[in-house]
Design a protein around this motif. Structure first.
Motif, PDB file in Angstrom:
ATOM      1  N   GLU A   1      33.508  36.724  27.473  1.00  0.00           N
ATOM      2  CA  GLU A   1      32.644  36.582  26.305  1.00  0.00           C
ATOM      3  C   GLU A   1      32.143  35.158  26.137  1.00  0.00           C
ATOM      4  O   GLU A   1      31.096  34.935  25.526  1.00  0.00           O
ATOM      5  CB  GLU A   1      33.384  37.036  25.043  1.00  0.00           C
ATOM      6  N   THR A   2      32.887  34.182  26.650  1.00  0.00           N
ATOM      7  CA  THR A   2      32.471  32.786  26.575  1.00  0.00           C
ATOM      8  C   THR A   2      32.493  32.182  27.972  1.00  0.00           C
ATOM      9  O   THR A   2      33.304  32.576  28.817  1.00  0.00           O
ATOM     10  CB  THR A   2      33.395  31.972  25.654  1.00  0.00           C
ATOM     11  N   ILE A   3      31.637  31.211  28.191  1.00  0.00           N
ATOM     12  CA  ILE A   3      31.500  30.654  29.534  1.00  0.00           C
ATOM     13  C   ILE A   3      32.754  29.921  29.972  1.00  0.00           C
ATOM     14  O   ILE A   3      33.089  29.894  31.161  1.00  0.00           O
ATOM     15  CB  ILE A   3      30.261  29.721  29.597  1.00  0.00           C
ATOM     16  N   ASP A   4      33.473  29.303  29.033  1.00  0.00           N
ATOM     17  CA  ASP A   4      34.650  28.513  29.383  1.00  0.00           C
ATOM     18  C   ASP A   4      35.947  29.202  28.975  1.00  0.00           C
ATOM     19  O   ASP A   4      36.993  28.564  28.847  1.00  0.00           O
ATOM     20  CB  ASP A   4      34.576  27.132  28.731  1.00  0.00           C
ATOM     21  N   GLY A   5      35.892  30.522  28.777  1.00  0.00           N
ATOM     22  CA  GLY A   5      37.083  31.267  28.399  1.00  0.00           C
ATOM     23  C   GLY A   5      37.869  31.738  29.603  1.00  0.00           C
ATOM     24  O   GLY A   5      37.669  31.278  30.739  1.00  0.00           O
ATOM     25  N   ILE A   6      38.786  32.685  29.348  1.00  0.00           N
ATOM     26  CA  ILE A   6      39.589  33.275  30.422  1.00  0.00           C
ATOM     27  C   ILE A   6      38.861  34.519  30.914  1.00  0.00           C
ATOM     28  O   ILE A   6      38.729  35.516  30.193  1.00  0.00           O
ATOM     29  CB  ILE A   6      40.993  33.619  29.912  1.00  0.00           C
ATOM     30  N   TRP A   7      38.395  34.476  32.148  1.00  0.00           N
ATOM     31  CA  TRP A   7      37.600  35.560  32.708  1.00  0.00           C
ATOM     32  C   TRP A   7      38.513  36.705  33.144  1.00  0.00           C
ATOM     33  O   TRP A   7      39.687  36.516  33.437  1.00  0.00           O
ATOM     34  CB  TRP A   7      36.764  35.052  33.874  1.00  0.00           C
ATOM     35  N   SER A   8      37.938  37.897  33.211  1.00  0.00           N
ATOM     36  CA  SER A   8      38.693  39.091  33.561  1.00  0.00           C
ATOM     37  C   SER A   8      39.168  39.046  35.007  1.00  0.00           C
ATOM     38  O   SER A   8      38.697  38.241  35.822  1.00  0.00           O
ATOM     39  CB  SER A   8      37.811  40.329  33.363  1.00  0.00           C
ATOM     40  N   ASP A   9      40.109  39.916  35.330  1.00  0.00           N
ATOM     41  CA  ASP A   9      40.451  40.122  36.731  1.00  0.00           C
ATOM     42  C   ASP A   9      39.220  40.634  37.474  1.00  0.00           C
ATOM     43  O   ASP A   9      38.307  41.228  36.878  1.00  0.00           O
ATOM     44  CB  ASP A   9      41.590  41.124  36.866  1.00  0.00           C
ATOM     45  N   ALA A  10      39.222  40.434  38.767  1.00  0.00           N
ATOM     46  CA  ALA A  10      38.065  40.819  39.571  1.00  0.00           C
ATOM     47  C   ALA A  10      38.078  42.317  39.863  1.00  0.00           C
ATOM     48  O   ALA A  10      39.117  42.881  40.222  1.00  0.00           O
ATOM     49  CB  ALA A  10      38.048  40.033  40.873  1.00  0.00           C
ATOM     50  N   ALA A  11      36.921  42.944  39.701  1.00  0.00           N
ATOM     51  CA  ALA A  11      36.738  44.341  40.078  1.00  0.00           C
ATOM     52  C   ALA A  11      35.885  44.396  41.331  1.00  0.00           C
ATOM     53  O   ALA A  11      34.804  43.794  41.385  1.00  0.00           O
ATOM     54  CB  ALA A  11      36.066  45.119  38.950  1.00  0.00           C
ATOM     55  N   HIS A  12      36.364  45.097  42.352  1.00  0.00           N
ATOM     56  CA  HIS A  12      35.620  45.216  43.602  1.00  0.00           C
ATOM     57  C   HIS A  12      34.434  46.156  43.407  1.00  0.00           C
ATOM     58  O   HIS A  12      34.561  47.227  42.802  1.00  0.00           O
ATOM     59  CB  HIS A  12      36.534  45.741  44.714  1.00  0.00           C
TER      60      HIS A  12
END
Length: 544
Positions: A119-130
């Protein structure tokens, strides 16, 4: 009037994907085998930029242990939809031609593409989905009808098929992060070949497809085509390349290509693109591929062109009419007083940095744990920063007590496992030595080891590297000494470039300078660095 000084992101920062969200601009660039993955820079005026995030920072998003040199994270694409930032990227796991059951010319490569959101550019990004593995350079296009499309170049490994098979598109379900339906090959490219780096924009009743072509070297180019239907067929721009420096190597901005467009609030269009700054007379870009930007114009015929209409990169375009927005954060002073690694620094491949270094085990020091060789593709204790200037000095203060020749630590000027200069402290017959370990494709022996000082005095040792264009020199001094002992040899820094390579190896990064430690006994002998100071001179133009 303020002018932009290109490149805006200096040092290794290739494959820009640019995005505007309100008054904020963001550029995501490739990081290849360097960890954490992807660099995102932020600006509010297109002139002043700051590194705001490296979103791929844990094993659930990215694990590059074993990725070959020049592989890892390729060509991220940054977009915004449904109140979230979307980042798609390739983690290249295998690169190179091979022969399978006698089928000469087959080139089997692994290009898994993934998506993360935040939701924010400097937040904690989700796990990667292939998402898929059909080719590299993924991008998302969010259409105004609510549908999203996944684009990527299609890799064809079959003999005689050209490998770069064109650009394919397939619908992506944003809720499930799964592809819908079947992929469609929407554009086969032009005679320039090497069609990659796709982006789509909607304007004037057309879908405008922007791609990179010509390879990522001297003939690189930005090419465009358009169609009233997203799935094609696409009509190629009548002028050929929209931006290129092909045919010219004696210019300040060369290798121009792989771009992305952004529209400002006033309706003007800007193109961010990669480029290289060659050393005069050497035709080598030691800082790798960097990011530049310039304004573009839509013509009455509906096609995009440079302001001058010459399809050439502009080293100093006028800045947009936006309020100046400089960032006032002071530069890092080179000391390790914080428990977190300074933002200037990165490491290689591993999502487990606690096995490589610590800033808390000995407060005030960066402790590197001796791991595998500096040529390893798995676990290296090597922490470094980008070279961003033609002239610089780097110094570090090292405390290290090696017990055998298997242990070494020191200052490294590094491109990849086949190209580096490593001034290190090691041991021989109970005494500490100063050694220079180097690797170069231009060295018939490949790797070499030279004894620079046979017996070092006890205590901390300061190490220094000075680079002036293609000239690299080293120096050292014992703790408490004022004067440096300069080592006599002058080394060719230009080998740390894409243009110097062994046949068949990918070379897409740039020169780094930093610290390393190895212990081939497996004991993890630590080395403590009290400081790492990088000072550069004016770099608007290369040295004469």
């Amino acid at each position: 009037m303020t002018n932009i000084s290109n490149p805006i992101l200096r040092g290794f920062n290739p494959d820009p994907s640019i995005l505007r969200v309100g008054e904020d601009f963001y550029i995501a660039t490739s990081t290849f085998e360097w960890y954490p993955g992807v660099q995102i820079h932020h600006s509010r005026d297109l002139v002043n930029w700051r590194l705001v995030a490296r979103p791929l920072e844990r094993a659930g998003q990215l694990d590059m242990r074993g990725d070959p040199d020049g592989c890892g994270v390729w060509a991220p694409d940054l977009s915004h939809a449904d109140g979230r930032f979307w980042l798609v990227f390739t983690d290249v796991k295998r690169y190179g031609a091979t022969t399978v059951h006698g089928a000469k010319g087959m080139s089997l490569r692994d290009f898994p593409n993934h998506v993360v959101t935040c939701e924010t550019i400097d937040g904690i990004w989700s796990d990667a989905a292939h998402i898929n593995s059909s080719g590299f350079d993924p991008a998302l296009f969010h259409d105004d009808d609510g549908r999203s499309w996944m684009l990527n170049m299609l890799w064809d490994h079959r003999p005689g098929r050209g490998r770069f098979a064109g650009i394919q598109a397939q619908q992506l379900d944003r809720a499930t992060l799964k592809l819908v339906g079947e992929p469609t090959l929407i554009f086969k490219g032009t005679e320039r070949g090497f069609t990659e780096g796709p982006h789509i924009y909607k304007r004037g009743g057309f879908y405008h497809l922007l791609v990179a072509e010509g390879g990522t070297g001297w003939d690189h180019a930005v090419v465009m085509a358009r169609s009233p239907d997203l799935l094609g067929p696409y009509e190629v721009h009548p002028d050929g390349a929209v931006l290129t420096s092909a045919g010219r190597r004696d210019v300040p901005i060369a290798r121009a290509g792989h771009g992305d467009l952004v529209e400002l609030a006033d309706g003007s269009t800007w193109l961010a693109y990669l480029c290289g700054r060659p050393l005069p007379g050497r035709e080598r870009c030691i800082m790798g591929r960097e990011t530049a930007i310039q304004p573009m114009l839509w013509g009455e015929d509906g096609w995009l062109r440079t302001v001058a209409g010459d399809a050439r990169p502009d080293p100093s375009p006028p800045a947009p009419n936006l309020p100046p927005a400089p960032w006032n954060a002071p530069p890092w002073d080179g000391r390790f007083d914080d428990p977190h690694l300074p933002q200037d620094l990165q490491w290689l491949r591993s999502p487990a940095p606690e096995r490589l270094f610590s800033l808390t085990e000995r407060p005030g020091f960066l402790r590197l744990y001796g791991r595998e060789t500096v040529g390893s593709l798995f676990e290296q204790a090597l922490v470094a920063r980008r070279q961003t200037a033609f002239r610089f000095t780097a110094t570090t203060s090292l405390s290290f007590a090696p017990r055998s020749f298997q242990q070494a630590a020191g200052l490294i000027h590094y491109y990849n496992s086949t190209k580096f200069y490593y001034l290190c402290v090691s041991a021989e017959d109970g005494r500490r030595q100063l050694q220079l370990v180097s690797a170069s494709p231009e060295n018939p022996a490949g790797n070499s080891l030279d004894i620079m000082v046979d017996a070092l005095p006890p205590g901390p040792i300061d190490l220094r590297a000075d680079v002036d264009g293609d000239r690299l020199t080293f120096a050292w001094r014992a703790d408490g000494e004022a004067d440096w002992h300069r080592l006599p040899d002058v080394h060719d820094a230009s080998i740390l470039s894409d243009e110097v390579t062994l046949p068949g190896l990918p070379n897409f990064t740039g020169a780094f300078i930093g610290m390393a430690c190895q212990d081939l006994s497996g004991g993890g002998t630590p080395a403590d660095f009290a400081s790492f100071v990088y000072r550069e001179e004016e770099f608007d133009a290369p040295p004469d």
